[in-house]
Design a protein around this motif. Structure first.
Motif, short mmCIF file in Angstrom:
data_model
loop_
_atom_site.label_atom_id
_atom_site.label_comp_id
_atom_site.label_asym_id
_atom_site.label_seq_id
_atom_site.Cartn_x
_atom_site.Cartn_y
_atom_site.Cartn_z
N ALA A 86 72.00 -52.13 1.52
CA ALA A 86 71.59 -51.08 0.34
C ALA A 86 70.42 -50.31 0.80
O ALA A 86 69.95 -49.41 0.19
CB ALA A 86 71.30 -52.00 -0.82
N THR A 107 74.25 -46.99 -4.35
CA THR A 107 75.86 -47.13 -4.95
C THR A 107 76.81 -46.23 -4.37
O THR A 107 77.94 -46.43 -4.14
CB THR A 107 75.83 -47.18 -6.46
OG1 THR A 107 75.34 -45.83 -6.75
CG2 THR A 107 75.52 -48.20 -7.02
N GLU A 108 75.98 -45.06 -3.59
CA GLU A 108 77.25 -43.92 -2.99
C GLU A 108 77.47 -44.11 -1.70
O GLU A 108 78.28 -43.66 -1.07
CB GLU A 108 76.49 -42.50 -3.27
CG GLU A 108 76.28 -42.11 -4.75
CD GLU A 108 75.50 -40.71 -4.69
OE1 GLU A 108 75.98 -39.62 -4.82
OE2 GLU A 108 74.08 -40.83 -4.67
#
Ligand code: GLU
Length: 403
Positions: free
Chosen positions: A369, A357-358
Protein backbone atom coordinates in the motif's frame (compact mmCIF):
# COMPACT_ATOMS: atom_id res chain seq x y z
CA UNK A 1 24.43 -0.38 28.31
CA UNK A 2 24.37 2.02 31.20
CA UNK A 3 26.37 5.21 31.09
CA UNK A 4 28.87 4.05 33.68
CA UNK A 5 29.35 0.63 32.22
CA UNK A 6 32.80 -0.16 30.89
CA UNK A 7 34.28 -3.21 29.24
CA UNK A 8 32.14 -5.60 27.26
CA UNK A 9 29.22 -5.19 29.67
CA UNK A 10 26.08 -6.89 28.46
CA UNK A 11 27.14 -6.86 24.81
CA UNK A 12 26.13 -10.08 23.12
CA UNK A 13 27.58 -9.55 19.68
CA UNK A 14 31.00 -7.95 19.62
CA UNK A 15 33.10 -6.92 16.64
CA UNK A 16 36.80 -6.62 17.44
CA UNK A 17 38.96 -4.72 14.99
CA UNK A 18 42.64 -5.57 14.99
CA UNK A 19 45.10 -3.14 13.45
CA UNK A 20 48.07 -4.30 11.36
CA UNK A 21 50.62 -2.90 13.79
CA UNK A 22 49.34 -5.17 16.56
CA UNK A 23 49.36 -8.35 14.57
CA UNK A 24 52.32 -8.03 12.25
CA UNK A 25 55.87 -7.24 13.25
CA UNK A 26 56.89 -4.20 11.28
CA UNK A 27 60.56 -5.12 10.99
CA UNK A 28 60.07 -8.68 9.74
CA UNK A 29 56.51 -8.94 8.47
CA UNK A 30 56.02 -11.97 10.74
CA UNK A 31 52.79 -12.55 12.64
CA UNK A 32 53.23 -11.69 16.33
CA UNK A 33 52.36 -15.20 17.36
CA UNK A 34 52.36 -14.74 21.13
CA UNK A 35 50.08 -11.78 20.83
CA UNK A 36 47.75 -13.68 18.52
CA UNK A 37 47.69 -16.69 20.84
CA UNK A 38 46.70 -14.41 23.71
CA UNK A 39 43.99 -12.87 21.54
CA UNK A 40 42.71 -16.36 20.74
CA UNK A 41 42.47 -17.06 24.48
CA UNK A 42 40.54 -13.85 24.96
CA UNK A 43 38.15 -14.57 22.09
CA UNK A 44 37.55 -18.08 23.40
CA UNK A 45 36.86 -16.63 26.86
CA UNK A 46 34.28 -14.21 25.46
CA UNK A 47 32.62 -17.02 23.54
CA UNK A 48 32.51 -19.08 26.70
CA UNK A 49 30.45 -16.23 28.19
CA UNK A 50 27.91 -16.86 25.46
CA UNK A 51 28.84 -13.89 23.37
CA UNK A 52 29.33 -13.84 19.62
CA UNK A 53 32.68 -12.49 18.49
CA UNK A 54 33.57 -11.26 15.03
CA UNK A 55 37.07 -10.18 14.12
CA UNK A 56 37.88 -7.55 11.55
CA UNK A 57 41.58 -7.92 10.99
CA UNK A 58 44.04 -5.85 9.05
CA UNK A 59 47.50 -7.06 8.27
CA UNK A 60 47.33 -8.77 4.90
CA UNK A 61 49.45 -6.19 3.16
CA UNK A 62 51.91 -5.94 6.05
CA UNK A 63 52.21 -9.73 6.26
CA UNK A 64 52.50 -10.26 2.53
CA UNK A 65 54.74 -7.55 1.19
CA UNK A 66 58.09 -8.98 2.24
CA UNK A 67 57.22 -12.38 0.86
CA UNK A 68 57.10 -10.69 -2.52
CA UNK A 69 60.27 -8.70 -2.00
CA UNK A 70 58.31 -5.48 -1.46
CA UNK A 71 60.12 -4.58 1.70
CA UNK A 72 60.61 -0.88 1.45
CA UNK A 73 58.63 2.30 1.03
CA UNK A 74 55.07 3.07 0.09
CA UNK A 75 53.43 0.54 -2.19
CA UNK A 76 51.61 1.25 -5.42
CA UNK A 77 48.03 0.02 -5.60
CA UNK A 78 48.89 -3.06 -7.64
CA UNK A 79 51.71 -3.89 -5.23
CA UNK A 80 49.30 -3.60 -2.32
CA UNK A 81 46.89 -5.89 -4.10
CA UNK A 82 49.62 -8.45 -4.68
CA UNK A 83 50.86 -8.14 -1.10
CA UNK A 84 47.32 -8.56 0.23
CA UNK A 85 46.78 -11.68 -1.86
CA UNK A 86 49.91 -13.21 -0.37
CA UNK A 87 49.41 -11.95 3.15
CA UNK A 88 45.72 -12.75 3.53
CA UNK A 89 46.26 -16.48 3.21
CA UNK A 90 48.93 -16.29 5.87
CA UNK A 91 46.70 -14.19 8.09
CA UNK A 92 43.78 -16.57 7.73
CA UNK A 93 46.00 -19.51 8.51
CA UNK A 94 47.39 -17.79 11.59
CA UNK A 95 43.90 -17.07 12.94
CA UNK A 96 42.71 -20.54 12.09
CA UNK A 97 45.59 -22.20 13.88
CA UNK A 98 45.53 -19.94 16.92
CA UNK A 99 41.79 -20.28 17.46
CA UNK A 100 41.67 -23.99 16.63
CA UNK A 101 43.88 -24.57 19.64
CA UNK A 102 41.05 -23.12 21.74
CA UNK A 103 38.48 -25.23 19.94
CA UNK A 104 37.13 -22.27 17.97
CA UNK A 105 36.41 -22.54 14.25
CA UNK A 106 37.15 -19.51 12.11
CA UNK A 107 35.68 -18.51 8.78
CA UNK A 108 37.16 -16.01 6.39
CA UNK A 109 35.03 -13.27 4.87
CA UNK A 110 36.47 -10.75 2.44
CA UNK A 111 34.23 -7.82 1.71
CA UNK A 112 34.07 -4.84 -0.62
CA UNK A 113 32.09 -1.65 0.07
CA UNK A 114 29.32 -2.90 -2.19
CA UNK A 115 28.80 -5.83 0.17
CA UNK A 116 27.69 -3.53 2.94
CA UNK A 117 26.02 -0.92 0.78
CA UNK A 118 24.17 -2.74 -1.96
CA UNK A 119 20.98 -4.10 -0.58
CA UNK A 120 21.03 -7.59 -2.02
CA UNK A 121 24.73 -8.11 -1.37
CA UNK A 122 24.34 -6.67 2.09
CA UNK A 123 21.63 -9.17 2.85
CA UNK A 124 23.82 -12.00 1.59
CA UNK A 125 26.82 -10.91 3.62
CA UNK A 126 24.72 -10.31 6.73
CA UNK A 127 23.01 -13.69 6.45
CA UNK A 128 26.25 -15.56 5.93
CA UNK A 129 28.01 -13.84 8.82
CA UNK A 130 25.10 -14.33 11.19
CA UNK A 131 24.79 -17.95 10.15
CA UNK A 132 28.46 -18.46 10.99
CA UNK A 133 27.92 -16.86 14.39
CA UNK A 134 24.91 -19.08 15.04
CA UNK A 135 27.03 -22.09 14.16
CA UNK A 136 29.60 -21.01 16.72
CA UNK A 137 32.32 -19.88 14.32
CA UNK A 138 34.30 -16.66 14.54
CA UNK A 139 34.19 -14.77 11.25
CA UNK A 140 37.54 -13.19 10.43
CA UNK A 141 36.81 -10.33 8.09
CA UNK A 142 39.01 -8.12 5.96
CA UNK A 143 38.61 -6.00 2.89
CA UNK A 144 38.93 -7.86 -0.38
CA UNK A 145 42.06 -5.87 -1.11
CA UNK A 146 43.21 -7.91 -4.06
CA UNK A 147 40.39 -6.65 -6.24
CA UNK A 148 39.76 -3.32 -4.54
CA UNK A 149 40.85 -0.32 -6.53
CA UNK A 150 41.17 3.16 -5.08
CA UNK A 151 37.62 4.12 -6.08
CA UNK A 152 35.96 1.08 -4.60
CA UNK A 153 37.91 0.59 -1.40
CA UNK A 154 37.08 1.28 2.17
CA UNK A 155 40.84 1.72 2.45
CA UNK A 156 40.85 1.45 6.21
CA UNK A 157 39.49 -1.25 8.41
CA UNK A 158 38.16 1.16 11.05
CA UNK A 159 35.28 2.17 8.84
CA UNK A 160 34.99 -1.33 7.41
CA UNK A 161 34.59 -2.66 10.95
CA UNK A 162 31.91 -0.07 11.70
CA UNK A 163 30.02 -0.97 8.56
CA UNK A 164 30.23 -4.64 9.44
CA UNK A 165 29.17 -3.97 13.05
CA UNK A 166 26.05 -2.13 11.97
CA UNK A 167 25.36 -4.60 9.18
CA UNK A 168 25.23 -7.48 11.66
CA UNK A 169 23.47 -5.40 14.37
CA UNK A 170 26.37 -5.77 16.80
CA UNK A 171 26.06 -4.22 20.26
CA UNK A 172 29.71 -3.29 20.54
CA UNK A 173 32.64 -2.51 18.29
CA UNK A 174 36.08 -2.49 19.90
CA UNK A 175 38.91 -0.94 17.92
CA UNK A 176 42.08 -2.42 19.32
CA UNK A 177 44.62 0.20 18.52
CA UNK A 178 48.10 1.23 19.54
CA UNK A 179 46.67 3.99 21.70
CA UNK A 180 44.08 3.81 24.45
CA UNK A 181 41.71 6.29 22.92
CA UNK A 182 41.20 9.89 22.03
CA UNK A 183 43.23 12.68 23.61
CA UNK A 184 42.59 16.40 23.75
CA UNK A 185 45.83 16.86 21.78
CA UNK A 186 48.48 14.63 20.25
CA UNK A 187 49.95 12.92 23.35
CA UNK A 188 53.26 12.30 21.57
CA UNK A 189 53.83 16.02 21.22
CA UNK A 190 51.84 17.63 23.98
CA UNK A 191 52.45 16.54 27.59
CA UNK A 192 49.25 18.29 28.70
CA UNK A 193 47.14 16.11 26.39
CA UNK A 194 44.15 14.73 28.30
CA UNK A 195 42.64 11.30 27.75
CA UNK A 196 38.93 11.47 26.90
CA UNK A 197 37.03 8.51 28.40
CA UNK A 198 33.71 9.17 26.72
CA UNK A 199 32.61 11.11 23.65
CA UNK A 200 28.90 11.91 23.96
CA UNK A 201 28.72 13.46 20.49
CA UNK A 202 31.13 13.76 17.60
CA UNK A 203 31.26 17.54 17.50
CA UNK A 204 33.53 19.70 15.34
CA UNK A 205 35.71 20.17 18.46
CA UNK A 206 36.16 16.43 18.77
CA UNK A 207 36.96 16.15 15.08
CA UNK A 208 39.52 18.92 15.46
CA UNK A 209 41.21 17.02 18.29
CA UNK A 210 41.67 14.03 16.07
CA UNK A 211 43.35 16.04 13.36
CA UNK A 212 44.90 13.89 10.72
CA UNK A 213 47.34 12.21 13.03
CA UNK A 214 48.25 8.73 11.89
CA UNK A 215 48.70 7.39 15.38
CA UNK A 216 50.44 4.25 14.35
CA UNK A 217 53.44 5.87 12.79
CA UNK A 218 55.36 5.53 16.01
CA UNK A 219 54.89 1.79 15.94
CA UNK A 220 56.23 1.53 12.45
CA UNK A 221 53.61 3.07 10.22
CA UNK A 222 51.79 -0.13 9.36
CA UNK A 223 48.29 1.09 9.87
CA UNK A 224 46.18 3.02 7.46
CA UNK A 225 43.77 4.71 9.80
CA UNK A 226 44.53 7.42 12.30
CA UNK A 227 42.18 8.95 14.81
CA UNK A 228 40.18 10.51 12.00
CA UNK A 229 39.09 7.17 10.56
CA UNK A 230 38.29 5.99 14.09
CA UNK A 231 35.93 8.91 14.55
CA UNK A 232 34.42 8.19 11.16
CA UNK A 233 33.92 4.64 12.37
CA UNK A 234 32.37 5.89 15.61
CA UNK A 235 29.94 8.01 13.69
CA UNK A 236 28.85 5.04 11.58
CA UNK A 237 28.63 2.74 14.60
CA UNK A 238 26.72 5.12 16.85
CA UNK A 239 24.32 6.05 14.04
CA UNK A 240 23.65 2.33 13.73
CA UNK A 241 22.92 1.89 17.44
CA UNK A 242 26.26 0.19 18.17
CA UNK A 243 28.56 1.29 20.99
CA UNK A 244 32.21 1.72 20.04
CA UNK A 245 35.36 1.80 22.12
CA UNK A 246 38.95 2.58 21.17
CA UNK A 247 41.25 0.60 23.43
CA UNK A 248 44.94 -0.10 23.48
CA UNK A 249 45.64 -3.47 22.00
CA UNK A 250 49.39 -3.59 22.16
CA UNK A 251 49.85 -5.85 25.18
CA UNK A 252 48.98 -9.53 25.27
CA UNK A 253 45.45 -10.18 26.53
CA UNK A 254 44.41 -6.61 25.75
CA UNK A 255 40.96 -7.84 24.77
CA UNK A 256 40.35 -9.60 28.08
CA UNK A 257 41.59 -6.57 29.97
CA UNK A 258 39.21 -4.40 28.01
CA UNK A 259 36.30 -6.83 28.32
CA UNK A 260 36.74 -6.97 32.09
CA UNK A 261 36.49 -3.18 32.24
CA UNK A 262 40.01 -2.76 33.50
CA UNK A 263 41.52 -0.99 30.53
CA UNK A 264 41.42 2.69 29.70
CA UNK A 265 39.44 3.39 26.57
CA UNK A 266 37.44 6.06 24.81
CA UNK A 267 33.76 5.21 24.52
CA UNK A 268 31.18 6.28 21.97
CA UNK A 269 27.71 5.19 22.93
CA UNK A 270 24.54 5.19 20.90
CA UNK A 271 22.14 7.64 22.43
CA UNK A 272 18.89 5.88 21.86
CA UNK A 273 17.61 2.35 21.79
CA UNK A 274 19.28 0.40 19.03
CA UNK A 275 17.48 0.80 15.73
CA UNK A 276 16.01 -2.18 14.05
CA UNK A 277 18.57 -3.92 11.88
CA UNK A 278 16.96 -2.55 8.79
CA UNK A 279 16.93 1.01 10.05
CA UNK A 280 20.53 0.75 11.17
CA UNK A 281 21.51 -0.23 7.73
CA UNK A 282 19.42 2.39 5.99
CA UNK A 283 20.86 5.09 8.25
CA UNK A 284 24.48 3.97 8.09
CA UNK A 285 25.41 2.25 4.91
CA UNK A 286 23.08 2.71 2.00
CA UNK A 287 23.75 5.03 -0.87
CA UNK A 288 20.49 6.29 -2.37
CA UNK A 289 20.23 5.53 -6.07
CA UNK A 290 17.15 7.57 -6.79
CA UNK A 291 14.83 10.13 -5.27
CA UNK A 292 11.14 10.64 -4.72
CA UNK A 293 9.75 14.15 -4.30
CA UNK A 294 6.74 14.43 -2.03
CA UNK A 295 4.11 17.08 -1.36
CA UNK A 296 3.83 19.13 1.82
CA UNK A 297 1.17 16.88 3.33
CA UNK A 298 3.30 13.79 2.83
CA UNK A 299 6.35 15.61 4.21
CA UNK A 300 4.42 16.41 7.38
CA UNK A 301 3.19 12.82 7.63
CA UNK A 302 6.74 11.48 7.28
CA UNK A 303 7.85 13.78 10.09
CA UNK A 304 5.17 12.15 12.27
CA UNK A 305 6.61 8.71 11.55
CA UNK A 306 4.10 7.73 8.85
CA UNK A 307 4.71 5.84 5.63
CA UNK A 308 4.95 7.50 2.23
CA UNK A 309 1.85 6.69 0.20
CA UNK A 310 1.73 7.00 -3.58
CA UNK A 311 -0.84 9.77 -3.18
CA UNK A 312 1.75 12.05 -1.58
CA UNK A 313 4.45 11.56 -4.22
CA UNK A 314 4.94 14.25 -6.84
CA UNK A 315 7.84 12.98 -8.91
CA UNK A 316 10.86 10.73 -8.99
CA UNK A 317 14.28 10.34 -10.50
CA UNK A 318 16.72 7.47 -10.93
CA UNK A 319 16.26 3.94 -12.25
CA UNK A 320 15.75 2.29 -8.88
CA UNK A 321 14.38 -1.19 -8.46
CA UNK A 322 11.99 -2.43 -5.80
CA UNK A 323 13.88 -2.55 -2.51
CA UNK A 324 16.49 -0.03 -3.56
CA UNK A 325 17.36 2.89 -1.30
CA UNK A 326 15.97 6.24 -2.36
CA UNK A 327 16.20 9.72 -0.98
CA UNK A 328 12.91 11.43 -0.18
CA UNK A 329 12.79 15.11 -0.99
CA UNK A 330 10.34 17.78 0.12
CA UNK A 331 8.37 19.86 -2.40
CA UNK A 332 11.24 22.37 -2.36
CA UNK A 333 13.80 19.66 -3.07
CA UNK A 334 15.15 19.59 0.49
CA UNK A 335 16.24 16.11 1.60
CA UNK A 336 13.85 14.73 4.21
CA UNK A 337 14.56 11.06 4.57
CA UNK A 338 16.04 7.94 3.12
CA UNK A 339 14.10 4.76 2.59
CA UNK A 340 13.65 1.59 0.62
CA UNK A 341 11.30 1.86 -2.33
CA UNK A 342 8.50 -0.69 -2.35
CA UNK A 343 8.15 -0.26 -6.12
CA UNK A 344 10.58 0.07 -9.00
CA UNK A 345 10.94 3.54 -10.52
CA UNK A 346 9.01 2.36 -13.56
CA UNK A 347 6.01 1.19 -11.54
CA UNK A 348 6.27 4.04 -9.04
CA UNK A 349 6.04 6.54 -11.91
CA UNK A 350 2.69 5.06 -12.86
CA UNK A 351 1.16 5.37 -9.40
CA UNK A 352 2.45 8.81 -8.43
CA UNK A 353 -0.32 10.86 -6.88
CA UNK A 354 -2.78 7.95 -7.07
CA UNK A 355 -4.78 6.38 -4.29
CA UNK A 356 -3.53 3.15 -2.81
CA UNK A 357 -6.77 1.43 -3.84
CA UNK A 358 -5.99 2.21 -7.48
CA UNK A 359 -2.61 0.46 -7.50
CA UNK A 360 -3.91 -2.97 -8.50
CA UNK A 361 -5.84 -1.63 -11.42
CA UNK A 362 -3.02 0.54 -12.71
CA UNK A 363 -0.17 -1.95 -12.35
CA UNK A 364 -2.04 -5.20 -12.82
CA UNK A 365 -0.83 -6.47 -9.46
CA UNK A 366 -1.36 -5.42 -5.87
CA UNK A 367 1.90 -4.53 -4.22
CA UNK A 368 2.37 -2.78 -0.93
CA UNK A 369 0.00 0.00 0.00
CA UNK A 370 2.94 2.29 0.66
CA UNK A 371 5.55 3.60 -1.72
CA UNK A 372 8.03 3.60 1.17
CA UNK A 373 6.91 1.91 4.37
CA UNK A 374 7.60 3.67 7.68
CA UNK A 375 9.65 0.68 8.82
CA UNK A 376 11.93 1.12 5.83
CA UNK A 377 12.33 4.82 6.25
CA UNK A 378 14.76 6.93 8.25
CA UNK A 379 14.27 10.65 8.62
CA UNK A 380 17.36 12.78 8.03
CA UNK A 381 18.84 13.76 11.35
CA UNK A 382 16.72 11.23 13.15
CA UNK A 383 17.29 7.60 12.28
CA UNK A 384 14.59 5.63 13.94
CA UNK A 385 11.31 7.04 15.07
CA UNK A 386 11.23 10.51 16.55
CA UNK A 387 14.01 12.86 17.60
CA UNK A 388 17.42 11.50 18.36
CA UNK A 389 19.35 13.47 20.92
CA UNK A 390 22.92 14.08 19.95
CA UNK A 391 22.29 13.22 16.36
CA UNK A 392 22.24 16.89 15.49
CA UNK A 393 26.02 16.91 15.85
CA UNK A 394 26.25 14.41 13.04
CA UNK A 395 25.68 15.28 9.41
CA UNK A 396 22.31 13.81 8.41
CA UNK A 397 23.96 11.35 6.10
CA UNK A 398 27.40 11.60 7.63
CA UNK A 399 28.14 7.99 6.87
CA UNK A 400 27.80 8.58 3.21
CA UNK A 401 29.76 11.77 3.08
CA UNK A 402 32.70 9.74 4.35
CA UNK A 403 32.91 7.85 1.09
N1 GLU B 1 42.92 -4.28 4.55
C1 GLU B 1 44.26 -3.85 4.84
C2 GLU B 1 45.16 -5.01 5.15
O1 GLU B 1 44.71 -6.07 5.52
C3 GLU B 1 44.32 -2.96 6.05
C4 GLU B 1 43.58 -1.68 6.03
C5 GLU B 1 43.90 -0.92 7.32
O2 GLU B 1 45.07 -0.85 7.67
O3 GLU B 1 42.99 -0.43 7.97
O4 GLU B 1 46.36 -4.89 5.05
Amino acid sequence: MGAVETGAGAAKRIVVKIGSALLVDDATGAIRQDWLDALADDVAALKAQDREVLIVSSGSIAAGRRLLGLSRGALKLEEKQAAAATGQIRLAHAYQTALARRGVTVAQILVSPADTEERRRHLNARNTILQLCRLGAVPVINENDTVATAEIRYGDNDRLAARVATMVSADLLVLLSDIDGLYSADPRRDPTARHIPEVPAITPEILAMAGDVALSSEQGGLSTGGMKTKLDAARIAVAGGCAMAIAKGWDAHALSAFAAGGARATWFRPQTEPLTARKRWIAGALKPIGAITVDAGAAAALARGKSLLPAGALGLEGAFERGDPVRILGPDGAPLAKGLAAYSAEDAARILGRKTTEIGEILGYVGRAELVHADDLVLDGAPGRGARAGRAAVAPDGAESLE
